[in-house]
Each structure stands twice: as structure tokens, then as C-alpha cells.
Design a protein around this motif. Structure first.
Motif, PDB file in Angstrom:
ATOM      1  N   LEU A  75     -15.814  17.059  -3.115  1.00  0.00           N
ATOM      2  CA  LEU A  75     -14.447  17.617  -3.432  1.00  0.00           C
ATOM      3  C   LEU A  75     -13.484  17.535  -2.215  1.00  0.00           C
ATOM      4  N   ILE A  76     -12.465  16.522  -2.289  1.00  0.00           N
ATOM      5  CA  ILE A  76     -11.507  16.361  -1.067  1.00  0.00           C
ATOM      6  C   ILE A  76      -9.898  16.527  -1.648  1.00  0.00           C
ATOM      7  N   VAL A  77      -9.293  17.178  -0.907  1.00  0.00           N
ATOM      8  CA  VAL A  77      -7.948  17.950  -1.390  1.00  0.00           C
ATOM      9  C   VAL A  77      -6.855  17.642  -0.038  1.00  0.00           C
ATOM     10  N   PRO A  78      -5.941  17.681  -0.395  1.00  0.00           N
ATOM     11  CA  PRO A  78      -4.989  17.514   0.913  1.00  0.00           C
ATOM     12  C   PRO A  78      -4.945  18.825   1.871  1.00  0.00           C
ATOM     13  N   ALA A  79      -4.861  18.585   2.965  1.00  0.00           N
ATOM     14  CA  ALA A  79      -5.214  19.763   3.909  1.00  0.00           C
ATOM     15  C   ALA A  79      -4.459  21.120   3.884  1.00  0.00           C
ATOM     16  N   ASP A  80      -3.187  20.739   3.325  1.00  0.00           N
ATOM     17  CA  ASP A  80      -2.551  21.891   2.867  1.00  0.00           C
ATOM     18  C   ASP A  80      -2.468  22.605   1.533  1.00  0.00           C
ATOM     19  N   THR A  93      -4.434  17.583 -11.373  1.00  0.00           N
ATOM     20  CA  THR A  93      -4.802  16.579 -11.662  1.00  0.00           C
ATOM     21  C   THR A  93      -5.828  16.069 -10.830  1.00  0.00           C
ATOM     22  N   VAL A  94      -6.852  15.503 -11.154  1.00  0.00           N
ATOM     23  CA  VAL A  94      -8.127  15.328 -10.362  1.00  0.00           C
ATOM     24  C   VAL A  94      -8.516  13.697 -10.697  1.00  0.00           C
ATOM     25  N   ALA A  95      -8.536  13.031  -9.566  1.00  0.00           N
ATOM     26  CA  ALA A  95      -8.981  11.812  -9.667  1.00  0.00           C
ATOM     27  C   ALA A  95     -10.720  11.695  -9.568  1.00  0.00           C
ATOM     28  N   VAL A  96     -11.326  11.114 -10.438  1.00  0.00           N
ATOM     29  CA  VAL A  96     -12.639  10.759 -10.480  1.00  0.00           C
ATOM     30  C   VAL A  96     -13.033   9.063 -10.768  1.00  0.00           C
ATOM     31  N   SER A  97     -14.069   8.759 -10.812  1.00  0.00           N
ATOM     32  CA  SER A  97     -14.681   7.801 -10.955  1.00  0.00           C
ATOM     33  C   SER A  97     -14.408   7.193 -12.317  1.00  0.00           C
ATOM     34  N   SER A  98     -14.668   5.911 -12.609  1.00  0.00           N
ATOM     35  CA  SER A  98     -14.624   5.096 -13.728  1.00  0.00           C
ATOM     36  C   SER A  98     -15.647   5.692 -14.978  1.00  0.00           C
ATOM     37  N   VAL A  99     -14.965   5.898 -15.758  1.00  0.00           N
ATOM     38  CA  VAL A  99     -15.865   6.130 -17.188  1.00  0.00           C
ATOM     39  C   VAL A  99     -17.304   5.071 -17.334  1.00  0.00           C
ATOM     40  N   GLY A 100     -18.251   5.557 -17.625  1.00  0.00           N
ATOM     41  CA  GLY A 100     -19.570   4.777 -17.611  1.00  0.00           C
ATOM     42  C   GLY A 100     -20.138   4.865 -16.442  1.00  0.00           C
ATOM     43  N   SER A 101     -19.583   5.254 -15.090  1.00  0.00           N
ATOM     44  CA  SER A 101     -20.420   5.295 -13.952  1.00  0.00           C
ATOM     45  C   SER A 101     -21.318   6.609 -13.993  1.00  0.00           C
ATOM     46  N   THR A 102     -22.367   6.726 -13.094  1.00  0.00           N
ATOM     47  CA  THR A 102     -23.118   7.968 -12.961  1.00  0.00           C
ATOM     48  C   THR A 102     -22.118   8.903 -12.055  1.00  0.00           C
ATOM     49  N   ALA A 103     -21.320   8.284 -11.331  1.00  0.00           N
ATOM     50  CA  ALA A 103     -20.317   9.135 -10.465  1.00  0.00           C
ATOM     51  C   ALA A 103     -19.535  10.026 -11.415  1.00  0.00           C
ATOM     52  N   ALA A 127     -10.775   6.203 -12.641  1.00  0.00           N
ATOM     53  CA  ALA A 127     -10.477   4.811 -11.844  1.00  0.00           C
ATOM     54  C   ALA A 127     -11.516   4.591 -10.882  1.00  0.00           C
ATOM     55  N   SER A 128     -11.356   3.123 -10.280  1.00  0.00           N
ATOM     56  CA  SER A 128     -12.147   2.858  -9.109  1.00  0.00           C
ATOM     57  C   SER A 128     -11.954   3.925  -8.018  1.00  0.00           C
ATOM     58  N   MET A 129     -13.076   3.775  -6.938  1.00  0.00           N
ATOM     59  CA  MET A 129     -12.842   4.631  -5.911  1.00  0.00           C
ATOM     60  C   MET A 129     -11.755   4.438  -4.924  1.00  0.00           C
ATOM     61  N   SER A 130     -11.376   3.098  -4.830  1.00  0.00           N
ATOM     62  CA  SER A 130     -10.010   2.831  -3.987  1.00  0.00           C
ATOM     63  C   SER A 130      -8.563   3.083  -4.767  1.00  0.00           C
ATOM     64  N   GLU A 131      -8.585   2.852  -6.063  1.00  0.00           N
ATOM     65  CA  GLU A 131      -7.562   3.461  -6.852  1.00  0.00           C
ATOM     66  C   GLU A 131      -7.338   4.885  -6.871  1.00  0.00           C
ATOM     67  N   LEU A 135      -4.230   7.134  -5.174  1.00  0.00           N
ATOM     68  CA  LEU A 135      -3.331   8.341  -6.009  1.00  0.00           C
ATOM     69  C   LEU A 135      -3.436   9.391  -5.067  1.00  0.00           C
ATOM     70  N   MET A 136      -4.465   9.809  -4.230  1.00  0.00           N
ATOM     71  CA  MET A 136      -4.323  10.755  -3.308  1.00  0.00           C
ATOM     72  C   MET A 136      -3.507  10.684  -2.277  1.00  0.00           C
ATOM     73  N   LYS A 137      -3.321   9.349  -1.796  1.00  0.00           N
ATOM     74  CA  LYS A 137      -2.349   9.112  -0.591  1.00  0.00           C
ATOM     75  C   LYS A 137      -0.968   9.035  -1.196  1.00  0.00           C
ATOM     76  N   ASP A 138      -0.886   8.712  -2.360  1.00  0.00           N
ATOM     77  CA  ASP A 138       0.743   8.971  -3.068  1.00  0.00           C
ATOM     78  C   ASP A 138       0.794  10.274  -3.535  1.00  0.00           C
ATOM     79  N   ARG A 139      -0.021  11.237  -3.346  1.00  0.00           N
ATOM     80  CA  ARG A 139       0.058  12.723  -4.007  1.00  0.00           C
ATOM     81  C   ARG A 139       0.366  12.641  -5.310  1.00  0.00           C
ATOM     82  N   LEU A 140      -0.374  11.682  -6.137  1.00  0.00           N
ATOM     83  CA  LEU A 140      -0.214  11.646  -7.586  1.00  0.00           C
ATOM     84  C   LEU A 140      -1.493  12.452  -8.040  1.00  0.00           C
ATOM     85  N   ALA A 141      -2.461  12.776  -7.381  1.00  0.00           N
ATOM     86  CA  ALA A 141      -3.629  13.733  -7.604  1.00  0.00           C
ATOM     87  C   ALA A 141      -3.815  14.915  -6.700  1.00  0.00           C
ATOM     88  N   ASP A 142      -4.127  15.961  -7.267  1.00  0.00           N
ATOM     89  CA  ASP A 142      -4.442  17.238  -6.439  1.00  0.00           C
ATOM     90  C   ASP A 142      -5.822  17.237  -5.713  1.00  0.00           C
TER      91      ASP A 142
END
Length: 269
Positions: A75-80, A93-103, A127-131, A135-142
């Protein structure tokens, strides 16, 4: 990892190729004779044995050749961020792995064990891990809720790109995870692997595994196991997340069945 394993087996004298898949679908693929061997996580195997969703039958004809790396929930979040646990993800808004993966499955289990409804209580971006990292880098996911190994290049890049913090999973959430599926257990992540992770953190995890059909011959299972174990140092040079895997840890498949051919190799027979 699939490409490296396939290369090792091909160089040792058999024809082997790798295909992209997901841990959930991989069990089905082996059970339906679409693949000979595959990767998955042990908690998914236990779900498959009991025909829990998304499995439509009991896949007890799929067994293990060996266990592999420990895969844990980050569980990774921005430092602030004020997020201090899974329960704080409500309304986020939470970024997770692609549907169908065990992740993805594990992330949904974590949310449910925290008393959250993934469809009603938060916004999921699958989405994929890189995607997800973008999203985190662009602050589109909390928050980023991802299952992977102890050392992951995408997470290292994320931690270098923005200031982040690694959040503990609450004790009651971890207990609920273990009660939900005995393939889940606690894991104390060591400090210092990633930037911003100076104290380490505690979370839930499961073990990865290499699986095959119970119909595979003892001779073939023995040869595959022997070949991979004897070339595992070479595999680790490309797959750093397997660095803690040893012939001893490979034999720990919990309550699951190990193929007799693989067991014969590990027993030194």
C-alpha cells in the motif's frame, strides 16, 4: 520470468515457449490442458480447489512443482497523504493490477477484509503495474495497492520519481486475510529496499508457485524440476525478485500437493 524459465528449459533440450497470462487464468489454462506449466500464487490455488469465484469447478487436478518467491501486498501513498491504513481508502481513487491477475484478486480481498466494498466505497483504477505507477506520479490516484515481490524495479522507479510512503496493513485486516484463505500470511518487509521506506512495514503476502497438471508424467515433472533447480542461479541473474528462493524454500507448498516427480527430485531419489 516466463521467458527466462522457457529459455532454460529450451536450452536443456525441450521445446518451450512462454505466453502472457494472469495467475487466475493460468490455473484454468493448466487444468484445461491449454498450458503445461504456469505461474500462480498459492492462495489462488486454494480458491481453485474449492471452486470459489472466478473458478467454475474444483481444480484439484492442478498441483505444484515448486514454490517460488514471496509476493506481498504494497500500500503506497504520496508522502504527504493522510492515509494510514487500508480503511482510510474509503472515498479514494486506488490503482490496482489488471482484472484477472492474482494481484487484482488479492487487492480485492484486502479491501473486503478492511470492510470496504470495492464497487461502492472507492474508485478502482485497474491497469498494468507501470500504468498504475504513472497514475501515482501524475497524482491521478490517491494510493497504489499492488502485489509483487520484495524488490521491484517499477516500485523503485516510482519511489525515486515522487516522495512516497509505504503503509502497514492493519492487524485486524491481516488476520481477516489469513482467516479468509490460509494461503495468506503476515510478512515484515525489510527497511531500506525503496526510497522512503526507512522503517520497513508489515503486510499480508502469499507465495508464488510453478504449477502443472496432475496428469504430467513423473519422469517429465522430475526433469523440469531438476533442470530449473540446477539452473536457478542463472535465472536469478535476470529475475532478482527470486534471490531469496532456495531448493529448501521451493519445497514449502503448504497444504497443497506437490507432483510426485518433483518430490522425488527434492527427496534426492
Amino acid at each position: 520470468m516466463g521467458a527466462v524459465f522457457a529459455e532454460v528449459l529450451t536450452n536443456a533440450g525441450t521445446q518451450c515457449s512462454s505466453e502472457a497470462g494472469g495467475g487466475t487464468q493460468n490455473i484454468i489454462a493448466v487444468g484445461e490442458k491449454q498450458s503445461d506449466i504456469a505461474f500462480c500464487n498459492l492462495f489462488a490455488m486454494l480458491d481453485a480447489y474449492e471452486a470459489k469465484e472466478p473458478y467454475t469447478r474444483e481444480y484439484k487436478d492442478v498441483i505444484t512443482l515448486m514454490s517460488l518467491e514471496t509476493n506481498l501486498m504494497y500500500l503506497i501513498v504520496p508522502a504527504d497523504s493522510a492515509i494510514a491504513g487500508v480503511k482510510d481508502l474509503k472515498g479514494k481513487t486506488v490503482a490496482v493490477s489488471s482484472v484477472g491477475s492474482t494481484a487484482y484478486t488479492m487487492a480485492m480481498d484486502v479491501l473486503k477484509c478492511a470492510g470496504l466494498d470495492p464497487e461502492k466505497d472507492l474508485t478502482i483504477k485497474a491497469a498494468s503495474m507501470s500504468e498504475d505507477a504513472d497514475l501515482m506520479k501524475d497524482r491521478l490516484a490517491d494510493a497504489f495497492l499492488i502485489m509483487t515481490g520484495v524488490s521491484n524495479a517499477t516500485l523503485m522507479d516510482l519511489a525515486q520519481s515522487i516522495d512516497v510512503k509505504f503503509v502497514d496493513l492493519e492487524e485486524d485486516v491481516r488476520k481477516a486475510m489469513a482467516d479468509l484463505n490460509p494461503g495468506y500470511f503476515d510478512f515484515q518487509h525489510p527497511a531500506g529496499t525503496y526510497k522512503g521506506e526507512d522503517k520497513g512495514f508489515i503486510t499480508s503476502c502469499s507465495k508464488g508457485a510453478l504449477i502443472c497438471s496432475a496428469d504430467m508424467s513423473e519422469e517429465e515433472a522430475y526433469w523440469i524440476t531438476k533442470t530449473l533447480v540446477e539452473h536457478f542461479d542463472d535465472i536469478k541473474t535476470t529475475c532478482a525478485w527470486l534471490s531469496a528462493v532456495t531448493p529448501e524454500t521451493m519445497q514449502d507448498v503448504g497444504s497443497l500437493t506437490m507432483h510426485p516427480g518433483a518430490k522425488k527430485y527434492f527427496d534426492g531419489k
